[in-house]
Design a protein around this motif. Structure first.
Motif, mmCIF file in Angstrom:
data_model
loop_
_atom_site.group_PDB
_atom_site.id
_atom_site.type_symbol
_atom_site.label_atom_id
_atom_site.label_comp_id
_atom_site.label_asym_id
_atom_site.label_seq_id
_atom_site.Cartn_x
_atom_site.Cartn_y
_atom_site.Cartn_z
ATOM 1 N N TYR A 1 0.650 -1.136 0.205
ATOM 2 C CA TYR A 1 -0.051 0.260 0.180
ATOM 3 C C TYR A 1 0.824 1.309 0.083
ATOM 4 O O TYR A 1 0.235 2.286 -0.282
ATOM 5 N N TYR A 2 2.104 1.124 0.239
ATOM 6 C CA TYR A 2 3.128 2.414 0.572
ATOM 7 C C TYR A 2 4.323 1.993 0.251
ATOM 8 O O TYR A 2 4.998 1.179 0.623
ATOM 9 N N ASP A 3 4.965 3.020 -0.463
ATOM 10 C CA ASP A 3 6.297 2.577 -1.058
ATOM 11 C C ASP A 3 7.244 2.974 0.134
ATOM 12 O O ASP A 3 7.897 4.135 0.373
ATOM 13 N N VAL A 4 7.374 2.227 1.306
ATOM 14 C CA VAL A 4 7.963 2.218 2.547
ATOM 15 C C VAL A 4 9.460 2.716 2.248
ATOM 16 O O VAL A 4 10.142 3.543 2.730
ATOM 17 N N VAL A 5 10.224 1.765 1.575
ATOM 18 C CA VAL A 5 11.559 1.856 1.267
ATOM 19 C C VAL A 5 12.001 3.096 0.338
ATOM 20 O O VAL A 5 12.774 3.925 0.779
ATOM 21 N N GLY A 6 11.290 3.527 -0.334
ATOM 22 C CA GLY A 6 11.255 4.880 -1.099
ATOM 23 C C GLY A 6 11.225 6.051 -0.128
ATOM 24 O O GLY A 6 11.902 7.002 -0.363
ATOM 25 N N VAL A 7 10.191 6.170 0.747
ATOM 26 C CA VAL A 7 10.109 7.293 1.566
ATOM 27 C C VAL A 7 11.084 7.354 2.497
ATOM 28 O O VAL A 7 11.656 8.480 2.489
ATOM 29 N N VAL A 8 11.645 6.029 2.932
ATOM 30 C CA VAL A 8 12.978 6.341 3.932
ATOM 31 C C VAL A 8 13.999 6.646 3.136
ATOM 32 O O VAL A 8 14.976 7.487 3.555
ATOM 33 N N GLU A 9 14.211 6.228 1.821
ATOM 34 C CA GLU A 9 15.637 6.726 1.198
ATOM 35 C C GLU A 9 15.345 7.943 0.731
ATOM 36 O O GLU A 9 16.421 8.738 0.602
ATOM 37 N N SER A 10 14.217 8.776 0.533
ATOM 38 C CA SER A 10 14.039 10.037 -0.155
ATOM 39 C C SER A 10 13.913 11.131 0.826
ATOM 40 O O SER A 10 14.522 12.182 0.523
ATOM 41 N N LEU A 11 13.482 10.872 1.886
ATOM 42 C CA LEU A 11 13.066 12.126 2.943
ATOM 43 C C LEU A 11 13.860 11.910 3.983
ATOM 44 O O LEU A 11 14.240 10.589 4.576
ATOM 45 N N ASP A 12 14.418 13.071 4.886
ATOM 46 C CA ASP A 12 14.846 13.155 5.951
ATOM 47 C C ASP A 12 14.165 13.153 7.277
ATOM 48 O O ASP A 12 14.194 12.872 8.375
ATOM 49 N N VAL A 13 12.727 13.740 6.789
ATOM 50 C CA VAL A 13 11.772 13.718 8.017
ATOM 51 C C VAL A 13 10.507 13.365 7.166
ATOM 52 O O VAL A 13 10.225 13.709 6.178
ATOM 53 N N LEU A 14 9.791 12.484 7.954
ATOM 54 C CA LEU A 14 8.563 11.507 7.459
ATOM 55 C C LEU A 14 7.358 11.562 8.336
ATOM 56 O O LEU A 14 7.714 11.645 9.372
ATOM 57 N N ILE B 1 8.889 12.108 11.908
ATOM 58 C CA ILE B 1 9.944 11.402 12.296
ATOM 59 C C ILE B 1 11.170 11.991 11.602
ATOM 60 O O ILE B 1 11.259 11.703 10.186
ATOM 61 N N ARG B 2 12.145 12.193 12.317
ATOM 62 C CA ARG B 2 13.747 12.670 11.661
ATOM 63 C C ARG B 2 14.375 11.371 11.622
ATOM 64 O O ARG B 2 14.686 10.723 12.387
ATOM 65 N N ILE B 3 14.740 11.011 10.385
ATOM 66 C CA ILE B 3 15.265 9.722 10.253
ATOM 67 C C ILE B 3 16.881 9.740 10.442
ATOM 68 O O ILE B 3 17.415 10.826 9.768
ATOM 69 N N ASP B 4 17.622 9.280 11.013
ATOM 70 C CA ASP B 4 18.967 9.220 11.551
ATOM 71 C C ASP B 4 19.710 8.359 10.784
ATOM 72 O O ASP B 4 20.930 8.394 10.321
#
Length: 127
Positions: A34-47, A112-115
């Motif tokens: 339902y959601y491009d989880v890998v794509g969003v984590v790779e592309s964004l620093d804050v989701l 969420i700020r992805i570290d």
């Protein structure tokens, strides 16, 4: 112990006692169907992530782990929750959504700020 050393120790102990409780850790699950989880984590620093459970316990400063569901899933990112859960309007155009919007109503979410991005080295369910 001299007076100055004792005074500094008392100040430090006072700061220790006034510090907030330890932060919690939360797992936010995403289904790649339902959601491009890998794509969003790779592309964004804050989701922005929907909060479905424990909205009163989740707090700013807590650790967050992004979990990719499925047989090859696992933790693909980690970070810090920036704000307590709050109501959000759904995005009309979300490039990571796969398929139709489930629900057009406002929902609780956190930023969420992805570290750490672990999409190339997923931490699997069974390690």
């Amino acid at each position: 112990m001299d007076h100055k050393t004792n005074s500094n120790a008392i100040k430090k102990y006072g700061r220790f006692l006034s510090e907030p409780e330890e932060h919690s850790c939360w797992i936010f699950q995403g289904n790649p169907k339902y959601y491009d989880v890998v794509g969003v984590v790779e592309s964004l620093d804050v989701l922005t992530w929907r909060v479905n459970q424990y909205p009163k316990q989740i707090k700013a400063g807590d650790r967050a782990y992004i979990w990719l569901s499925g047989p090859d899933g696992g933790i693909i990112g980690s970070g810090v929750i920036l704000r307590d859960p709050e109501m959000r309007e759904p995005l009309a155009e979300d490039p990571y959504r796969r398929g139709e919007i489930f629900n057009n109503r406002p929902y609780l979410a956190v930023d969420i700020r992805i570290d750490r991005k672990l999409t190339k080295a997923i931490v699997p369910r069974n390690i």
